[in-house]
Write a protein that holds these residues in place. Sequence first.
Motif, PDB file in Angstrom:
ATOM      1  N   ASN A  25     -79.746  66.527   8.127  1.00  0.00           N
ATOM      2  CA  ASN A  25     -80.140  65.803   6.923  1.00  0.00           C
ATOM      3  C   ASN A  25     -78.901  65.592   6.052  1.00  0.00           C
ATOM      4  O   ASN A  25     -78.349  66.555   5.529  1.00  0.00           O
ATOM      5  CB  ASN A  25     -81.203  66.593   6.151  1.00  0.00           C
ATOM      6  CG  ASN A  25     -81.767  65.818   4.977  1.00  0.00           C
ATOM      7  OD1 ASN A  25     -81.109  64.961   4.398  1.00  0.00           O
ATOM      8  ND2 ASN A  25     -82.993  66.128   4.615  1.00  0.00           N
ATOM      9  N   PRO A  26     -78.447  64.352   5.874  1.00  0.00           N
ATOM     10  CA  PRO A  26     -77.217  64.124   5.110  1.00  0.00           C
ATOM     11  C   PRO A  26     -77.318  64.529   3.644  1.00  0.00           C
ATOM     12  O   PRO A  26     -76.292  64.719   2.991  1.00  0.00           O
ATOM     13  CB  PRO A  26     -76.979  62.613   5.251  1.00  0.00           C
ATOM     14  CG  PRO A  26     -78.306  62.045   5.615  1.00  0.00           C
ATOM     15  CD  PRO A  26     -79.013  63.103   6.405  1.00  0.00           C
ATOM     16  N   ALA A  27     -78.533  64.682   3.126  1.00  0.00           N
ATOM     17  CA  ALA A  27     -78.701  65.097   1.730  1.00  0.00           C
ATOM     18  C   ALA A  27     -78.699  66.611   1.579  1.00  0.00           C
ATOM     19  O   ALA A  27     -78.666  67.123   0.465  1.00  0.00           O
ATOM     20  CB  ALA A  27     -80.008  64.539   1.161  1.00  0.00           C
ATOM     21  N   CYS A  28     -78.706  67.336   2.694  1.00  0.00           N
ATOM     22  CA  CYS A  28     -78.751  68.800   2.661  1.00  0.00           C
ATOM     23  C   CYS A  28     -77.340  69.367   2.721  1.00  0.00           C
ATOM     24  O   CYS A  28     -76.602  69.129   3.676  1.00  0.00           O
ATOM     25  CB  CYS A  28     -79.584  69.329   3.827  1.00  0.00           C
ATOM     26  SG  CYS A  28     -79.691  71.132   3.867  1.00  0.00           S
ATOM     27  N   ARG A  49     -73.031  70.034  -9.673  1.00  0.00           N
ATOM     28  CA  ARG A  49     -73.170  68.782  -8.933  1.00  0.00           C
ATOM     29  C   ARG A  49     -74.531  68.130  -9.142  1.00  0.00           C
ATOM     30  O   ARG A  49     -74.622  66.909  -9.314  1.00  0.00           O
ATOM     31  CB  ARG A  49     -72.937  69.042  -7.445  1.00  0.00           C
ATOM     32  CG  ARG A  49     -73.023  67.799  -6.571  1.00  0.00           C
ATOM     33  CD  ARG A  49     -72.634  68.127  -5.144  1.00  0.00           C
ATOM     34  NE  ARG A  49     -72.741  66.975  -4.279  1.00  0.00           N
ATOM     35  CZ  ARG A  49     -72.478  66.992  -2.964  1.00  0.00           C
ATOM     36  NH1 ARG A  49     -72.069  68.116  -2.403  1.00  0.00           N
ATOM     37  NH2 ARG A  49     -72.604  65.889  -2.245  1.00  0.00           N
ATOM     38  N   MET A  50     -75.585  68.917  -9.146  1.00  0.00           N
ATOM     39  CA  MET A  50     -76.930  68.349  -9.235  1.00  0.00           C
ATOM     40  C   MET A  50     -77.392  68.089 -10.666  1.00  0.00           C
ATOM     41  O   MET A  50     -78.176  67.176 -10.909  1.00  0.00           O
ATOM     42  CB  MET A  50     -77.930  69.270  -8.527  1.00  0.00           C
ATOM     43  CG  MET A  50     -77.731  69.363  -7.029  1.00  0.00           C
ATOM     44  SD  MET A  50     -79.053  70.250  -6.171  1.00  0.00           S
ATOM     45  CE  MET A  50     -78.797  71.919  -6.779  1.00  0.00           C
ATOM     46  N   ASP A  59     -71.855  62.394  -4.457  1.00  0.00           N
ATOM     47  CA  ASP A  59     -73.290  62.142  -4.343  1.00  0.00           C
ATOM     48  C   ASP A  59     -74.056  63.268  -5.026  1.00  0.00           C
ATOM     49  O   ASP A  59     -73.871  64.441  -4.707  1.00  0.00           O
ATOM     50  CB  ASP A  59     -73.678  62.051  -2.864  1.00  0.00           C
ATOM     51  CG  ASP A  59     -75.118  61.606  -2.666  1.00  0.00           C
ATOM     52  OD1 ASP A  59     -75.788  61.294  -3.671  1.00  0.00           O
ATOM     53  OD2 ASP A  59     -75.565  61.568  -1.511  1.00  0.00           O
ATOM     54  N   THR A  60     -74.912  62.917  -5.968  1.00  0.00           N
ATOM     55  CA  THR A  60     -75.719  63.919  -6.671  1.00  0.00           C
ATOM     56  C   THR A  60     -77.143  63.999  -6.132  1.00  0.00           C
ATOM     57  O   THR A  60     -77.906  64.875  -6.545  1.00  0.00           O
ATOM     58  CB  THR A  60     -75.769  63.616  -8.176  1.00  0.00           C
ATOM     59  OG1 THR A  60     -76.329  62.301  -8.372  1.00  0.00           O
ATOM     60  CG2 THR A  60     -74.373  63.671  -8.782  1.00  0.00           C
ATOM     61  N   ASN A  61     -77.489  63.091  -5.229  1.00  0.00           N
ATOM     62  CA  ASN A  61     -78.835  63.081  -4.654  1.00  0.00           C
ATOM     63  C   ASN A  61     -78.862  64.018  -3.445  1.00  0.00           C
ATOM     64  O   ASN A  61     -78.997  63.597  -2.296  1.00  0.00           O
ATOM     65  CB  ASN A  61     -79.230  61.666  -4.255  1.00  0.00           C
ATOM     66  CG  ASN A  61     -80.684  61.577  -3.830  1.00  0.00           C
ATOM     67  OD1 ASN A  61     -81.510  62.418  -4.213  1.00  0.00           O
ATOM     68  ND2 ASN A  61     -81.001  60.577  -3.032  1.00  0.00           N
ATOM     69  N   VAL A  62     -78.698  65.319  -3.714  1.00  0.00           N
ATOM     70  CA  VAL A  62     -78.595  66.317  -2.660  1.00  0.00           C
ATOM     71  C   VAL A  62     -79.460  67.535  -3.003  1.00  0.00           C
ATOM     72  O   VAL A  62     -79.921  67.685  -4.133  1.00  0.00           O
ATOM     73  CB  VAL A  62     -77.131  66.782  -2.464  1.00  0.00           C
ATOM     74  CG1 VAL A  62     -76.256  65.640  -1.978  1.00  0.00           C
ATOM     75  CG2 VAL A  62     -76.577  67.373  -3.748  1.00  0.00           C
ATOM     76  N   TYR A  64     -79.602  71.972  -1.782  1.00  0.00           N
ATOM     77  CA  TYR A  64     -78.805  73.014  -1.140  1.00  0.00           C
ATOM     78  C   TYR A  64     -79.675  73.948  -0.313  1.00  0.00           C
ATOM     79  O   TYR A  64     -80.810  74.255  -0.687  1.00  0.00           O
ATOM     80  CB  TYR A  64     -78.041  73.829  -2.198  1.00  0.00           C
ATOM     81  CG  TYR A  64     -76.793  73.137  -2.684  1.00  0.00           C
ATOM     82  CD1 TYR A  64     -75.534  73.638  -2.382  1.00  0.00           C
ATOM     83  CD2 TYR A  64     -76.868  71.967  -3.421  1.00  0.00           C
ATOM     84  CE1 TYR A  64     -74.381  73.004  -2.818  1.00  0.00           C
ATOM     85  CE2 TYR A  64     -75.723  71.321  -3.860  1.00  0.00           C
ATOM     86  CZ  TYR A  64     -74.492  71.836  -3.557  1.00  0.00           C
ATOM     87  OH  TYR A  64     -73.357  71.202  -3.981  1.00  0.00           O
ATOM     88  N   ARG A 152     -68.508  67.790   8.546  1.00  0.00           N
ATOM     89  CA  ARG A 152     -68.656  66.531   7.823  1.00  0.00           C
ATOM     90  C   ARG A 152     -67.313  66.036   7.304  1.00  0.00           C
ATOM     91  O   ARG A 152     -67.014  64.844   7.354  1.00  0.00           O
ATOM     92  CB  ARG A 152     -69.649  66.698   6.674  1.00  0.00           C
ATOM     93  CG  ARG A 152     -71.098  66.785   7.134  1.00  0.00           C
ATOM     94  CD  ARG A 152     -72.034  67.074   5.977  1.00  0.00           C
ATOM     95  NE  ARG A 152     -73.422  67.061   6.433  1.00  0.00           N
ATOM     96  CZ  ARG A 152     -74.446  67.450   5.681  1.00  0.00           C
ATOM     97  NH1 ARG A 152     -74.247  67.898   4.445  1.00  0.00           N
ATOM     98  NH2 ARG A 152     -75.676  67.407   6.166  1.00  0.00           N
TER      99      ARG A 152
END
Length: 202
Positions: A25-28, A49-50, A59-62, A64, A152
Amino acid sequence: AGRTTLNGEGLQHEDGHSLLLASTNPACVSYDPAFAYELAIIVKDALRRMYGDALPGEDTNVFYYLTLYNEPKPQPPAPDLADLAEAVIRGMYRFAAAPELASGGNGGPPRAQVLASGTAIHWALDAQRMLAEEWGVAADVWSVTSWTELRRDGLTCDSSNRLAAASGGETAQRVPWVTRQLEAAPGPVIRSGAFHLPLSVL
């Protein structure tokens, strides 16, 4: 984290592949910290970050995913490294330098690099001691806080370098964090951890 036979904790703890699945999952953003101070650095950066001030282009649309352990292991103080916070967030740093050993007659003892994540860091430190005492091998121990972030970063650098080469520009080649960390570290590299991800950028 890791494998367990405690069914009451849920089946998600039995597969031993949770970080591997999370990496799809690229957002994880996933980490497998070894020590309490690493966890503090990761959580602080995650909140920044979030919910705080994101860096340009970040990118803040993540979300953890952190793996923690309930084994009673020693928790050392944070090492005095100028770039410790950056290194923890980017995925790895040298936790324990190799012990000083007598020369093997060829300019120094054999060298090795041991990379470990999570609770496996304690086994790596045992291996460092055994290598020094029983075989005369000087091994550095590296704490890998995130195999996923290392991978990554390597893929991002590779893609950027290919695009730069294809465009014929004079852009400097980007070097992955894992390569920069290990480029002056002699000897073979041994990976150990509760979870493993393929690293083609060593």
